[in-house]
Design a protein around this motif. Structure first.
Motif, mmCIF file in Angstrom:
data_model
loop_
_atom_site.group_PDB
_atom_site.id
_atom_site.type_symbol
_atom_site.label_atom_id
_atom_site.label_comp_id
_atom_site.label_asym_id
_atom_site.label_seq_id
_atom_site.Cartn_x
_atom_site.Cartn_y
_atom_site.Cartn_z
ATOM 1 N N LEU A 100 0.677 -1.112 -0.094
ATOM 2 C CA LEU A 100 -0.139 0.109 0.141
ATOM 3 C C LEU A 100 0.963 1.137 0.132
ATOM 4 O O LEU A 100 1.887 1.335 0.812
ATOM 5 C CB LEU A 100 -0.997 -0.118 1.388
ATOM 6 N N THR A 101 0.434 1.988 -0.705
ATOM 7 C CA THR A 101 1.123 3.560 -0.928
ATOM 8 C C THR A 101 0.011 4.701 -1.025
ATOM 9 O O THR A 101 -1.196 4.613 -1.207
ATOM 10 C CB THR A 101 1.875 3.469 -2.253
ATOM 11 N N PHE A 102 0.640 5.803 -0.515
ATOM 12 C CA PHE A 102 -0.057 7.132 -0.580
ATOM 13 C C PHE A 102 0.753 8.052 -1.306
ATOM 14 O O PHE A 102 2.027 8.481 -0.813
ATOM 15 C CB PHE A 102 -0.480 7.604 0.711
ATOM 16 N N ALA A 103 0.416 8.583 -2.258
ATOM 17 C CA ALA A 103 1.053 9.666 -3.044
ATOM 18 C C ALA A 103 2.508 9.202 -3.318
ATOM 19 O O ALA A 103 3.684 9.853 -3.332
ATOM 20 C CB ALA A 103 1.278 10.849 -2.321
ATOM 21 N N ASN A 104 2.911 8.025 -4.109
ATOM 22 C CA ASN A 104 3.764 7.369 -4.138
ATOM 23 C C ASN A 104 4.735 7.052 -2.919
ATOM 24 O O ASN A 104 6.096 6.598 -3.296
ATOM 25 C CB ASN A 104 4.662 8.084 -5.230
ATOM 26 N N GLU A 105 4.560 7.113 -1.756
ATOM 27 C CA GLU A 105 5.186 6.921 -0.624
ATOM 28 C C GLU A 105 4.681 5.454 0.097
ATOM 29 O O GLU A 105 3.309 5.679 0.365
ATOM 30 C CB GLU A 105 5.213 7.886 0.209
ATOM 31 N N SER A 106 5.307 4.740 0.705
ATOM 32 C CA SER A 106 5.034 3.477 1.363
ATOM 33 C C SER A 106 4.322 3.867 2.476
ATOM 34 O O SER A 106 4.519 4.845 3.387
ATOM 35 C CB SER A 106 6.151 2.637 1.539
ATOM 36 N N VAL A 107 3.319 3.094 2.975
ATOM 37 C CA VAL A 107 2.555 3.373 4.093
ATOM 38 C C VAL A 107 3.224 2.360 5.162
ATOM 39 O O VAL A 107 3.387 1.159 4.940
ATOM 40 C CB VAL A 107 0.986 2.924 4.104
ATOM 41 N N PRO A 108 3.662 2.738 6.279
ATOM 42 C CA PRO A 108 4.337 2.077 7.324
ATOM 43 C C PRO A 108 3.589 0.993 7.897
ATOM 44 O O PRO A 108 3.276 0.769 9.226
ATOM 45 C CB PRO A 108 4.921 3.043 8.099
ATOM 46 N N THR A 109 2.940 0.001 7.129
ATOM 47 C CA THR A 109 2.036 -1.114 7.843
ATOM 48 C C THR A 109 2.669 -2.006 8.663
ATOM 49 O O THR A 109 2.319 -2.875 9.386
ATOM 50 C CB THR A 109 1.365 -2.017 6.611
ATOM 51 N N GLU A 110 4.208 -1.961 8.759
ATOM 52 C CA GLU A 110 4.681 -2.801 9.835
ATOM 53 C C GLU A 110 4.584 -2.307 11.279
ATOM 54 O O GLU A 110 4.981 -3.152 11.939
ATOM 55 C CB GLU A 110 6.304 -2.673 9.483
ATOM 56 N N ASP A 111 3.911 -1.117 11.329
ATOM 57 C CA ASP A 111 3.638 -0.497 12.565
ATOM 58 C C ASP A 111 2.099 -1.143 12.861
ATOM 59 O O ASP A 111 1.197 -0.789 12.161
ATOM 60 C CB ASP A 111 3.500 1.002 12.470
ATOM 61 N N VAL A 112 2.016 -2.021 13.993
ATOM 62 C CA VAL A 112 0.831 -2.502 14.292
ATOM 63 C C VAL A 112 -0.470 -1.674 14.323
ATOM 64 O O VAL A 112 -1.552 -1.944 13.856
ATOM 65 C CB VAL A 112 0.849 -3.613 15.337
ATOM 66 N N ASN A 113 -0.303 -0.202 14.799
ATOM 67 C CA ASN A 113 -1.145 0.488 15.056
ATOM 68 C C ASN A 113 -1.732 1.075 13.654
ATOM 69 O O ASN A 113 -2.816 1.280 13.309
ATOM 70 C CB ASN A 113 -0.731 1.824 15.951
ATOM 71 N N VAL A 114 -0.703 1.280 12.864
ATOM 72 C CA VAL A 114 -1.132 1.741 11.360
ATOM 73 C C VAL A 114 -1.912 0.770 10.532
ATOM 74 O O VAL A 114 -3.030 1.098 10.093
ATOM 75 C CB VAL A 114 0.160 2.045 10.632
ATOM 76 N N LYS A 115 -1.432 -0.543 10.790
ATOM 77 C CA LYS A 115 -1.865 -1.399 10.089
ATOM 78 C C LYS A 115 -3.475 -1.796 10.628
ATOM 79 O O LYS A 115 -4.547 -1.922 9.959
ATOM 80 C CB LYS A 115 -1.236 -2.758 10.059
ATOM 81 N N SER A 116 -3.706 -1.549 11.917
ATOM 82 C CA SER A 116 -4.894 -1.895 12.427
ATOM 83 C C SER A 116 -6.051 -0.730 12.121
ATOM 84 O O SER A 116 -6.925 -0.982 11.813
ATOM 85 C CB SER A 116 -4.804 -1.931 14.142
#
Length: 250
Positions: free
Chosen positions: A63-79
Motif C-alpha cells: 500500500l502507498t499514498f502519493a507514491n510513498e509507502s504506508v508503514p504497515t509494519e507498525d501494528v497501530n497503522v495496520k490496525s
C-alpha cells in the motif's frame, strides 16, 4: 511366578510394538486411513492459513499514498487502516453511487492535478470530503466538491457571495484545490503531511509538529478527524481501484 512375569513382560512389549507401529507415518495409510485423511486435511488448512496470512501481509506492505509507502509494519497503522478499509467496503456501504461518480469525475480531476505536478492519489480527497456532491455543506461553513471554507476559496480565486458560489463549479474548484495543495507542499515538503494539512489547516498542523517535535503523520497525535484522514483516502483509493477485493458487484 517367573512364568507369570515373563508373560506380563511379553504382553507389555507387544503393546509397545503395536503402539510404535500405529504411530509410524507409513502405517497410517494401512492401519488407519481415516486418521490419514484427517491429518492431511489439517495440514492443508494450515498451509492455506499460512498462504492467506502471507498474501495479506504482502498486500498491506504494497500500500502507498502519493507514491510513498504506508508503514504497515507498525501494528497501530495496520490496525487503523484495516478498520477504514472495512468501513469503505461495498459490503458496508453498498457503494454503487460512489463507484459511478468515481468513473465520471476522477479521470478529469487526475488530469488537472497532473498539470500542477500533484500525485494522482489526491483525486480521492473530494470523495472523502463531499462524496463528490457539490451541495454538501459542513456545519463550519465548508462547501462544494472540495469543501473549501469561504475565505480559503476566495484566496485561491473562487467567487463566493450571496449570488455566486464557485465552490460548486467542478472545474474551477478543482483548479483552486490544486493551487492550495501545491502551496501546502511548498510549505511542508511531504505529501502525506499535505493531505493532513488540507484537512486541519496549515497553521494547526505546524503547531502540532512544533509541539510534538515530530514531522511524521503516522506518529503525530492529531484530532480524530485529521488522524483518520489519510487512512480514509487510502481506503477509498483501494476500494475503488480493487473493487472485487472489497465485495463490489455490478
Amino acid at each position: 511366578m517367573i512364568k507369570k512375569r515373563v508373560m506380563c513382560f511379553t504382553a507389555i512389549l507387544s503393546i509397545m510394538v503395536l503402539s510404535k507401529l500405529h504411530s509410524e507415518p507409513q502405517g497410517i495409510s494401512v492401519e488407519n486411513p481415516y486418521k490419514k485423511m484427517m491429518l492431511e486435511h489439517a495440514a492443508r488448512l494450515k498451509e492455506e492459513s499460512r498462504s492467506s496470512k502471507n498474501n495479506i501481509k504482502t498486500y498491506y506492505s504494497s500500500l502507498t499514498f502519493a507514491n510513498e509507502s504506508v508503514p504497515t509494519e507498525d501494528v497501530n497503522v495496520k490496525s487503523k487502516l484495516g478498520k477504514y478499509l472495512a468501513r469503505f467496503s461495498f459490503k458496508k456501504t453498498r457503494s454503487h453511487k460512489m463507484h459511478a461518480k468515481a468513473d465520471k469525475y476522477l479521470p478529469k480531476i487526475e488530469k488537472i492535478l497532473k498539470s500542477y505536478g500533484i500525485p494522482e492519489d489526491f483525486k480521492y480527497i473530494p470523495i472523502v470530503e463531499s462524496g463528490l456532491d457539490p451541495s454538501v455543506h459542513s456545519h463550519k461553513g465548508a462547501g462544494g466538491y472540495w469543501q473549501f471554507m469561504p475565505a480559503t476559496a476566495r484566496l485561491y480565486g473562487l467567487r463566493v457571495n450571496g449570488k455566486v458560489d464557485e465552490r460548486k463549479d467542478f472545474v474551477k474548484s478543482t483548479h483552486a484545490a490544486a493551487k492550495y495543495i501545491k502551496s501546502l507542499y511548498n510549505e511542508f515538503g511531504d505529501w502525506t503531511l499535505v493531505a493532513a494539512a488540507y484537512n486541519v489547516g496549515g497553521g494547526s498542523l505546524r503547531g502540532s509538529i512544533r509541539r510534538q517535535k515530530k514531522d511524521d503523520y503516522y506518529q503525530l497525535r492529531l484530532n480524530n478527524e485529521t488522524g483518520s484522514y489519510v487512512y480514509k483516502i487510502i481506503s477509498v483509493k483501494e476500494v475503488i481501484e480493487n473493487p472485487s477485493m472489497y465485495g463490489y458487484s455490478i
